[in-house]
Design a protein around this motif. Sequence first.
Motif, PDB file in Angstrom:
ATOM      1  N   ASP A   1      -8.746   2.477   7.594  1.00 52.30           N
ATOM      2  CA  ASP A   1      -9.197   1.221   6.974  1.00 52.30           C
ATOM      3  C   ASP A   1      -9.625   1.410   5.525  1.00 52.30           C
ATOM      4  O   ASP A   1      -9.539   0.479   4.724  1.00 52.30           O
ATOM      5  CB  ASP A   1     -10.349   0.608   7.777  1.00 52.30           C
ATOM      6  CG  ASP A   1      -9.863   0.035   9.098  1.00 52.30           C
ATOM      7  OD1 ASP A   1      -8.629  -0.092   9.271  1.00 52.30           O
ATOM      8  OD2 ASP A   1     -10.702  -0.275   9.967  1.00 52.30           O
ATOM      9  N   PHE A   2     -10.114   2.585   5.186  1.00 54.69           N
ATOM     10  CA  PHE A   2     -10.497   2.850   3.789  1.00 54.69           C
ATOM     11  C   PHE A   2      -9.385   3.565   3.018  1.00 54.69           C
ATOM     12  O   PHE A   2      -9.587   3.945   1.868  1.00 54.69           O
ATOM     13  CB  PHE A   2     -11.794   3.683   3.739  1.00 54.69           C
ATOM     14  CG  PHE A   2     -13.038   2.885   3.970  1.00 54.69           C
ATOM     15  CD1 PHE A   2     -13.018   1.497   4.094  1.00 54.69           C
ATOM     16  CD2 PHE A   2     -14.283   3.520   4.052  1.00 54.69           C
ATOM     17  CE1 PHE A   2     -14.188   0.768   4.299  1.00 54.69           C
ATOM     18  CE2 PHE A   2     -15.458   2.794   4.255  1.00 54.69           C
ATOM     19  CZ  PHE A   2     -15.404   1.421   4.380  1.00 54.69           C
TER      20      PHE A   2
ATOM     21  N   PRO B   1      -8.933  -6.661  11.681  1.00 55.07           N
ATOM     22  CA  PRO B   1     -10.362  -6.575  11.344  1.00 55.07           C
ATOM     23  C   PRO B   1     -10.723  -5.140  10.964  1.00 55.07           C
ATOM     24  O   PRO B   1     -10.257  -4.199  11.607  1.00 55.07           O
ATOM     25  CB  PRO B   1     -11.049  -6.978  12.650  1.00 55.07           C
ATOM     26  CG  PRO B   1     -10.024  -7.726  13.436  1.00 55.07           C
ATOM     27  CD  PRO B   1      -8.685  -7.170  13.040  1.00 55.07           C
ATOM     28  N   LEU B   2     -11.508  -4.961   9.921  1.00 59.19           N
ATOM     29  CA  LEU B   2     -11.947  -3.634   9.518  1.00 59.19           C
ATOM     30  C   LEU B   2     -12.832  -3.022  10.600  1.00 59.19           C
ATOM     31  O   LEU B   2     -13.663  -3.719  11.182  1.00 59.19           O
ATOM     32  CB  LEU B   2     -12.772  -3.724   8.238  1.00 59.19           C
ATOM     33  CG  LEU B   2     -12.033  -4.008   6.929  1.00 59.19           C
ATOM     34  CD1 LEU B   2     -13.054  -4.132   5.795  1.00 59.19           C
ATOM     35  CD2 LEU B   2     -11.043  -2.903   6.613  1.00 59.19           C
TER      36      LEU B   2
ATOM     37  N   LYS C   1     -11.575   0.991  -0.811  1.00 60.95           N
ATOM     38  CA  LYS C   1     -10.150   0.982  -0.448  1.00 60.95           C
ATOM     39  C   LYS C   1      -9.279   1.219  -1.689  1.00 60.95           C
ATOM     40  O   LYS C   1      -8.386   2.081  -1.696  1.00 60.95           O
ATOM     41  CB  LYS C   1      -9.792  -0.353   0.215  1.00 60.95           C
ATOM     42  CG  LYS C   1     -10.381  -0.516   1.632  1.00 60.95           C
ATOM     43  CD  LYS C   1     -10.385  -1.960   2.117  1.00 60.95           C
ATOM     44  CE  LYS C   1      -9.026  -2.529   2.424  1.00 60.95           C
ATOM     45  NZ  LYS C   1      -8.457  -2.104   3.727  1.00 60.95           N
TER      46      LYS C   1
ATOM     47  N   LEU D   1      -6.629   4.310  -2.917  1.00 64.83           N
ATOM     48  CA  LEU D   1      -5.199   4.084  -3.157  1.00 64.83           C
ATOM     49  C   LEU D   1      -4.797   4.533  -4.560  1.00 64.83           C
ATOM     50  O   LEU D   1      -3.723   5.071  -4.769  1.00 64.83           O
ATOM     51  CB  LEU D   1      -4.860   2.597  -2.960  1.00 64.83           C
ATOM     52  CG  LEU D   1      -4.974   2.104  -1.514  1.00 64.83           C
ATOM     53  CD1 LEU D   1      -4.777   0.602  -1.447  1.00 64.83           C
ATOM     54  CD2 LEU D   1      -3.950   2.813  -0.637  1.00 64.83           C
TER      55      LEU D   1
ATOM     56  N   ILE E   1       0.843  -1.198   0.000  1.00 66.15           N
ATOM     57  CA  ILE E   1       0.000   0.000   0.000  1.00 66.15           C
ATOM     58  C   ILE E   1       0.878   1.248   0.000  1.00 66.15           C
ATOM     59  O   ILE E   1       0.599   2.219  -0.701  1.00 66.15           O
ATOM     60  CB  ILE E   1      -0.941  -0.047   1.222  1.00 66.15           C
ATOM     61  CG1 ILE E   1      -2.079  -1.033   0.928  1.00 66.15           C
ATOM     62  CG2 ILE E   1      -1.476   1.327   1.580  1.00 66.15           C
ATOM     63  CD1 ILE E   1      -2.929  -1.377   2.111  1.00 66.15           C
TER      64      ILE E   1
ATOM     65  N   MET F   1      -3.987  -5.932   2.503  1.00 68.63           N
ATOM     66  CA  MET F   1      -5.265  -5.223   2.359  1.00 68.63           C
ATOM     67  C   MET F   1      -6.091  -5.257   3.644  1.00 68.63           C
ATOM     68  O   MET F   1      -6.859  -4.342   3.917  1.00 68.63           O
ATOM     69  CB  MET F   1      -6.074  -5.809   1.204  1.00 68.63           C
ATOM     70  CG  MET F   1      -5.504  -5.472  -0.164  1.00 68.63           C
ATOM     71  SD  MET F   1      -5.487  -3.682  -0.525  1.00 68.63           S
ATOM     72  CE  MET F   1      -7.194  -3.424  -1.048  1.00 68.63           C
TER      73      MET F   1
END
Lengths: 283, 283
Positions: free
Chosen positions: B163-164, A102-103, A134, A138, A7, A98
């Motif tokens: 998270d996003f 946990p989200l 997401k 990015l 990322i 990714m």
Amino acid sequence: MKMITTIQEMRQTMQAYHKQGKTIGFVPTMGYLHEGHVALMEAARKENDIVVLSIFVNPLQFGPNEDFDRYPRDIARDEKIAKEAGVDVLFYPSVAEMYPRPLSVKVVVTERVDVLCGKSRPGHFDGVATVLTKLFHLVMPTRAYFGMKDAQQVAVVDGLIRDFHFPIELVPVPTVREADGLAKSSRNVYLSEKERKEAPALYAALQKAKAAIENGLRDPQAVRALIEDYLTTHTSGVIDYVDVYSYPELKPLDTLAGNIIIAIAVRFTNARLIDNITVDVPS
Amino acid sequence: MKMITTIQEMRQTMQAYHKQGKTIGFVPTMGYLHEGHVALMEAARKENDIVVLSIFVNPLQFGPNEDFDRYPRDIARDEKIAKEAGVDVLFYPSVAEMYPRPLSVKVVVTERVDVLCGKSRPGHFDGVATVLTKLFHLVMPTRAYFGMKDAQQVAVVDGLIRDFHFPIELVPVPTVREADGLAKSSRNVYLSEKERKEAPALYAALQKAKAAIENGLRDPQAVRALIEDYLTTHTSGVIDYVDVYSYPELKPLDTLAGNIIIAIAVRFTNARLIDNITVDVPS
């Protein structure tokens, strides 16, 4: 072609492109690339300075009975196809990259999901919308490319982009077809020889319906009956659904008007085929 | 100062700033601005080329028993305060502009919500995260400013951004206090004269707890007991909660370590006061 797996590197790379004022075309995929994906990459190549392809088999969009582990993967082959299609950046993150924990948030899709194939895949489009949110952040693309083969996904992404005001243009790309009209799909190889000969009837039925609408037919039930008749007569498959909805809202219609979708799913012995067309109906 | 009420103008205005490479500081509010908001605007003013303030009373974050219609509004006064604080763009959309039709997607917050004040406001933070997602995409800020008075909101926004992968830096701004330590709040005027004299005990109790932790106390139960004792002795209010969690994860702790939050809520006759501090506990 740059291959990026983290990322952090993705963010830095894309920031540099943005600073240079480059337009970015984005093609998000789960890999195992086929001609449908190539059509997306080619469309993105034509319209943008930079083409970004992501390959990520997203566990969030698999149901408990859908086999995430057995989803086909072949990154070496995908890399070659992407390079040939003129991709500049291939983003290929791991699941741990990714989803490192946990989200704490997720996107829930509340419209356009409880019809067509989404009906039997509860939560599927939540997973799609969450990972796209997401990825969009990015990549920060100018345009995002999705195939009309999965017209419901295009409808959901249209809602996601529109309702959340993503500064992204959604570009739906027409379904790639064989010479006889059959929509290209990795599942076509599971058809028997006889079934393969019958399979073009899906698109032929859709074209017959379109012609009837152009000749004035406005009753959705009559359109469905026409298609069901044609499919029953011309194939040995079992009809899963023949549906007519407004598009991209995916709402039922009493009478056809505006942009509509006609979508069908037919089960053959070892393959379930789907196809659809959209028609702009003059009111 | 530009006053903008439409999404279209907002988008065009912000795009122009981005093309010029300006840094953008964003302060999202529900208006009826007070000194807490001014501190956010001042922080944004110091660190960015452009300061954007949004004023939008978001119906999505009000529960069925919370009165959206009666939420105080005074745009003329707000406009004056914003101008004085050096705001460049005041975004003031109507509900119809932000929600022209039912949303097809929403953000659901799955962590950090079922504690503190969020416990009694189910869905509140979903509404906050959904409208912030929309606003973030319209403003595309470099930095977003939130007051630590609502530390749980800061924690939720931290999760949303992280998270996003929003390309936004979250800037938590310390709580603005009266000379005697009482956290500034529009609710303080509802305190009786006697209660107003007692109210600094909230912050005093938090400071006592902090001192005890600095002297080696690591048992969260002991910290809570210390604060409860102090509040019971020094105020006539009724304790709603005294809680100790990891921050920003808002998870319970067996022993204090890392960044923690100590948060309290006390009910007086006509006002419920909240306060909190975060402490970095050496392990």
